[in-house]
Each structure stands twice: as C-alpha cells, then as structure tokens.
Design a protein around this motif. Structure first.
Motif, PDB file in Angstrom:
ATOM      1  N   SER A 175       0.922  -1.199   0.037  1.00 46.04           N
ATOM      2  CA  SER A 175      -0.105   0.038   0.218  1.00 46.04           C
ATOM      3  C   SER A 175       0.893   1.233  -0.086  1.00 46.04           C
ATOM      4  O   SER A 175       0.285   2.447  -0.171  1.00 46.04           O
ATOM      5  N   MET A 176       2.020   1.272   0.265  1.00 44.13           N
ATOM      6  CA  MET A 176       3.077   2.351   0.250  1.00 44.13           C
ATOM      7  C   MET A 176       3.526   2.716  -0.955  1.00 44.13           C
ATOM      8  O   MET A 176       4.825   2.997  -1.135  1.00 44.13           O
ATOM      9  N   ARG A 177       2.710   2.848  -1.654  1.00 38.83           N
ATOM     10  CA  ARG A 177       2.913   3.457  -3.271  1.00 38.83           C
ATOM     11  C   ARG A 177       3.742   4.627  -3.229  1.00 38.83           C
ATOM     12  O   ARG A 177       2.858   5.494  -2.554  1.00 38.83           O
ATOM     13  N   PHE A 178       4.456   5.142  -4.062  1.00 39.67           N
ATOM     14  CA  PHE A 178       5.051   6.500  -4.272  1.00 39.67           C
ATOM     15  C   PHE A 178       3.835   7.302  -4.999  1.00 39.67           C
ATOM     16  O   PHE A 178       3.042   6.538  -5.787  1.00 39.67           O
ATOM     17  N   ASN A 179       3.865   8.558  -4.942  1.00 47.97           N
ATOM     18  CA  ASN A 179       2.743   9.231  -5.472  1.00 47.97           C
ATOM     19  C   ASN A 179       3.134   9.427  -7.074  1.00 47.97           C
ATOM     20  O   ASN A 179       4.229   9.131  -7.696  1.00 47.97           O
ATOM     21  N   VAL A 180       2.042   9.504  -8.053  1.00 46.37           N
ATOM     22  CA  VAL A 180       2.056   9.393  -9.333  1.00 46.37           C
ATOM     23  C   VAL A 180       3.278  10.316 -10.052  1.00 46.37           C
ATOM     24  O   VAL A 180       3.892   9.818 -10.872  1.00 46.37           O
ATOM     25  N   LYS A 181       3.427  11.678  -9.416  1.00 47.60           N
ATOM     26  CA  LYS A 181       4.211  12.420  -9.969  1.00 47.60           C
ATOM     27  C   LYS A 181       5.735  12.111  -9.966  1.00 47.60           C
ATOM     28  O   LYS A 181       6.411  12.026 -10.854  1.00 47.60           O
ATOM     29  N   ILE A 182       6.209  11.552  -8.803  1.00 46.60           N
ATOM     30  CA  ILE A 182       7.341  10.849  -8.435  1.00 46.60           C
ATOM     31  C   ILE A 182       7.679   9.992  -9.331  1.00 46.60           C
ATOM     32  O   ILE A 182       8.894   9.895  -9.806  1.00 46.60           O
ATOM     33  N   ARG A 183       6.585   8.879  -9.310  1.00 45.15           N
ATOM     34  CA  ARG A 183       6.789   7.658 -10.180  1.00 45.15           C
ATOM     35  C   ARG A 183       7.124   7.829 -11.927  1.00 45.15           C
ATOM     36  O   ARG A 183       7.808   7.550 -12.632  1.00 45.15           O
ATOM     37  N   LYS A 184       6.347   9.117 -12.180  1.00 44.90           N
ATOM     38  CA  LYS A 184       6.571   9.548 -13.575  1.00 44.90           C
ATOM     39  C   LYS A 184       8.044  10.207 -13.853  1.00 44.90           C
ATOM     40  O   LYS A 184       8.419   9.750 -14.962  1.00 44.90           O
ATOM     41  N   ILE A 185       8.447  10.869 -13.023  1.00 47.26           N
ATOM     42  CA  ILE A 185       9.902  11.195 -13.193  1.00 47.26           C
ATOM     43  C   ILE A 185      10.783  10.393 -13.080  1.00 47.26           C
ATOM     44  O   ILE A 185      11.792  10.297 -14.144  1.00 47.26           O
ATOM     45  N   ALA A 186      10.716   9.258 -12.345  1.00 48.20           N
ATOM     46  CA  ALA A 186      11.775   8.098 -12.542  1.00 48.20           C
ATOM     47  C   ALA A 186      11.339   7.517 -13.714  1.00 48.20           C
ATOM     48  O   ALA A 186      12.294   7.045 -14.621  1.00 48.20           O
ATOM     49  N   SER A 187      10.031   7.471 -14.256  1.00 46.23           N
ATOM     50  CA  SER A 187       9.886   6.605 -15.680  1.00 46.23           C
ATOM     51  C   SER A 187      10.451   7.239 -16.756  1.00 46.23           C
ATOM     52  O   SER A 187      10.852   6.483 -17.562  1.00 46.23           O
ATOM     53  N   ASP A 188      10.219   8.558 -16.745  1.00 45.61           N
ATOM     54  CA  ASP A 188      10.811   9.497 -17.726  1.00 45.61           C
ATOM     55  C   ASP A 188      12.370   9.264 -17.906  1.00 45.61           C
ATOM     56  O   ASP A 188      12.967   9.190 -18.934  1.00 45.61           O
ATOM     57  N   PHE A 189      13.160   9.219 -16.506  1.00 41.87           N
ATOM     58  CA  PHE A 189      14.439   8.981 -16.823  1.00 41.87           C
ATOM     59  C   PHE A 189      14.754   7.813 -17.301  1.00 41.87           C
ATOM     60  O   PHE A 189      15.644   7.403 -18.164  1.00 41.87           O
ATOM     61  N   ARG A 190      14.138   6.626 -16.810  1.00 46.39           N
ATOM     62  CA  ARG A 190      14.455   5.337 -17.386  1.00 46.39           C
ATOM     63  C   ARG A 190      14.247   5.180 -18.887  1.00 46.39           C
ATOM     64  O   ARG A 190      15.012   4.791 -19.638  1.00 46.39           O
ATOM     65  N   ASN A 191      13.076   5.613 -19.558  1.00 44.83           N
ATOM     66  CA  ASN A 191      12.914   6.043 -20.930  1.00 44.83           C
ATOM     67  C   ASN A 191      13.990   6.648 -21.433  1.00 44.83           C
ATOM     68  O   ASN A 191      14.459   6.016 -22.520  1.00 44.83           O
ATOM     69  N   SER A 192      14.231   7.878 -20.929  1.00 40.67           N
ATOM     70  CA  SER A 192      15.309   8.764 -21.801  1.00 40.67           C
ATOM     71  C   SER A 192      16.702   8.248 -21.889  1.00 40.67           C
ATOM     72  O   SER A 192      17.470   8.166 -22.956  1.00 40.67           O
TER      73      SER A 192
END
Ligand code: GFB
Length: 420
Positions: A229-246
C-alpha cells in the motif's frame, strides 16, 4: 405528541452521550468523539527508510484495530508525522515540514488502514482553526534496562521512571504539547499497544520512540499488504519513468513491470525482466565511517560492478548514491568507454519541488526496475529497494545482492520473499 417528545429526548440523550459540542467563542460544532487519534514519532537520528518501516509496524496495528468489534479500539486513525528535521537532509534547502502526500499516494495508504496527515487532523476540526493541540496522553517508549543483561525477552510493558528527561513539545511545533506524559518500558509487537489504549479513554495519544515496537509478524501477508500500500505518488513515479525511458531504454511494458492500478488487485508473479541496466546502491557518508568492515573502496566497487556487467552482458550501470559529486566522479573515472555510468541529477525545478527525499525516492525507483540490483549491506535504503523488486515480481537472485568489502567474507542479505 408524546411519541415526538420521547423521540426528541432519546435523540438528545444519544447526542449527549456520543457527541459533545466543541465550542469556541459563540460558534459550536459537533465533534466526533468516537474517533481516537494515534500520533507517533521516531528517534530523531533515524533516517527516512527506517521510518517507513516503523510506519508499517503501526499501520498494521491500525489495520487490525479497524477490524475489531471493540468500540474503544476500532475508531482509531493514525496521524502521519510530517517529515521534519531528518539528520540526513540539508535543511538549508529543505522546508521544515513535508507532508506524506509529497512522496506517497495517500489514497493507496488509506486502502490498507485509516491514516490522515497531521494538517488534516487540524482541518478535521475546522472552522475553529485550532492554534494549540494538547495531547491527552504521551507515552514515551523505552527498552527495559535489564533486557539484555537478563536475557528476558518476553513480551511485557510497565510504566517506569523515564530513562531520559521527556520532551515538552512535539514534532518540533511549539503549539503541540501535553500535560500527561508517561514513560513505558516496552518489549513486544505493535499489537501489544492495545493493552495500553484499553486502559485510557484518551482521544489523542502520542507514542514517542515508536521504533521500540516490533512488527507483529515480519514478512507475513499483512506485512506485505502494508508494504504494497506504500506506493509512491504518481508524479514522482513519472519522473523516474521518464529518466528510465530517456537514458536506460527501460519502460514497464518492455520490462514486464506493469502493476495493477490498485495494489489490492495485484497477483503473485515472478516474471519481471527489468530494464537493460545494472543498478547499484552505493551508501557512503556516515556508512564509510560507521561500517569500516563492510564498505568497500572504489577499486573494489569498480571491479565488482564491471565483472557483473560483463557476466550479464550489459553496458549500462545506474548508481544511486549519497556520495558527494567529487567522490562519485572519482569512481566514474575508473570505468572505461565500453560502459555507460548513470546517476540521477535532478533538474533545479524537481530539486526545488521534492528536495533530497524526493530525489532519493527517484533513485530507489530506478534501482527497483533494473535487470539486476546490488545494494549496500545493512542499509534500509537498499532493503526498501529489495522489497519493491519483490512487489514488481523479480526473481530473488537478481535482487538480494550486496557490494562486498572482502569477496572471501561477504554476507549475502537475507531473502524476504513476498507473500500474498
Ligand atoms: O534511508 P536511510 O535512512 O537508510 O539513509 P540507511 C539515509 C539517507 O541518506 C536517505 C540519503 O534517506 C537519503 O536521504 N541516501 C542514502 C541517498 N542513499 C542514497 C542514494 O543512493 N541516493 C540518494 N539520493 N540519497 C541509516 C539511517 O541509513 O543509517 C539510520 O536510517 C542511521 O538512521 C544508519 O543513520 C547509520 O539505512 O542507509
């Protein structure tokens, strides 16, 4: 007429018994006395990731209380202490108080148990804008002084003399105080706190040094539910995804790391592939001084990483570290051109918004999605990454690895497999 009068009197009686009016000047509002609030705080030197573990111990208690029939226990809400004055954060650049919603998905936490932020506790009591909170009870937990000498590890608690003088203000706020403070020597799981709660009708209780309580059962289904249940918030997850993608050619679709929208719908899986990079958590700073026998030097770190990259036929390594830039560049300079070495450097706007804590979380998310992870022995920062990889469905041999000081004497981390 008689029936109406009787009904009116019954309603009045119910109101008198169950709902007291909270009045300030000439304004009154119905409070909800049936709610009880559990506040907690942790030993000041403890870092972000140990605090996450303490949260899990208490929220598992809340989950249990929510399902009891006892009306004195099942109306508790856990009040999340704002992130404040953490010793590892440089406070000149960090605001004094950060709410949990900055980092975590609060709705996701609430699916497991009733939790609210401290500011919500105050806004619950609107419109009076309370300027002062006098906690009904503060219990300061401490270890039994004789526990280690006598080897008596039985579950027990007892009101005793305080080992240290108690604080008078809480959460670094001048206006949160209490007139009733007791020290309790305590040994046992979080559920044992119920016995203390049952001995008082206090509505607002603060547990100081909550790290003293243990998990009810470490690694069972409830433990993992609280962790999921301790999921990080969507905005932080998106920043990490963008870095992984880029930079790392990594996405949840390619890596087989897509999770259900809601953690309650997740099913057991072990088929995550991860992005085509090796991730390393290299804990430095206080660890270099405090754990001389576990922290390897940079020549050794380089040789362990390059060997693993060759073995996995990978060229990219992502290094999450708290080391200063100069130190990191020293390590990076050891790698020859066939390897790509990455570190997450937050752009100023992200640094400003999420501070050191958010940047550290982004590092953790990127490590969680790697094909293979090597952590730092005994670091709770690494433990949380290992748990995240269990949730994402990686095979355990890609997760439970640590950098070794000495390859002939390297303790493998304990494996804590996810349970559903
Ligand atoms: O999370 P943490 O408490 O785990 O580490 P340990 C301390 C803090 O250091 C983190 C920063 O919250 C981060 O702010 N940090 C550590 C990092 N590693 C990284 C990283 O890879 N990237 C970034 N960006 N930041 C324990 C403490 O630390 O060490 C205890 O919790 C105690 O209180 C003990 O001090 C010695 O378990 O590593």
């Amino acid at each position: 007429m008689l029936i109406r009068t009787i009904s009116f009197l019954i309603i009045l009686l119910i109101n008198l018994v169950f709902c007291e009016d909270v009045c300030y000047k000439d304004k009154c509002q119905k409070s909800t006395p049936q709610n009880r609030y559990l506040f907690y705080d942790v030993n000041p030197p403890e870092g972000f990731n140990l605090r996450r573990d303490v949260y899990m111990r208490l929220v598992s208690l809340m989950h249990k209380l929510k399902h009891t029939n006892n009306p004195d226990l099942n109306k508790f809400k856990l009040v999340l202490p704002p992130w404040s004055h953490l010793v590892h954060w440089r406070y000149r650049e960090t605001p004094e108080y950060l709410p949990w919603s900055k980092f975590f998905d609060i709705e996701s936490l609430q699916r497991f148990a009733p939790v609210i932020e401290l500011h919500e506790y105050f806004s619950d009591l609107e419109p009076f804008k309370y300027t002062k909170l006098i906690l009904d009870r503060v219990y300061i937990l401490q270890h039994f002084e004789d526990m280690f000498e006598t080897g008596n590890f039985e579950e027990r608690w007892k009101v005793e003399k305080c080992h240290k003088p108690p604080k008078l203000k809480y959460f670094y706020y001048a206006n949160i105080t209490s007139n009733t403070v007791k020290c309790i020597s305590f040994h046992g799981p979080a559920t044992k706190l119920q016995e203390i709660f049952l001995k008082t009708n206090a509505r607002t209780i603060l547990i100081e040094h909550a790290e003293v309580v243990l998990h009810n059962t470490f690694g069972d289904k409830i433990y993992w539910q609280s962790r999921r249940s301790m999921r990080f918030n969507v905005k932080i997850r998106k920043i990490a995804s963008d870095f992984r993608n880029s930079y790392l050619n990594s996405s949840d679709e390619l890596d087989n790391t897509i999770l259900e929208q809601n953690w309650e719908d997740e099913k057991p899986k072990r088929n995550a592939i991860g992005g085509p990079y090796l991730a390393v958590h290299l804990r430095r700073r206080d660890f270099v001084r405090a754990r001389v026998n576990e922290i390897p030097d940079f020549n050794s770190v380089y040789s362990q990483i390059s060997k693993k990259l060759d073995e996995l036929k990978l060229h990219s390594v992502f290094i999450a570290t708290d080391s200063p830039e100069k130190e990191f560049n020293e390590l990076k300079s050891k790698f020859d051109k066939k390897y790509e070495v990455y570190r997450y450097i937050a752009p100023p706007e992200i640094e400003k918004e999420y501070h050191e804590a958010g940047v550290a979380i982004i590092d953790q998310i990127i490590c969680s999605h790697a094909r293979y992870f090597i952590g730092t022995s005994e670091s709770t920062f690494s433990f949380r990454i290992q748990e995240e990889r269990e949730i994402l469905g990686f095979r355990t041999n890609t997760t439970y690895n640590v950098l070794c000081k000495n390859k002939n004497n390297c303790k493998k981390p304990s494996v804590w497999q996810i349970v559903y």
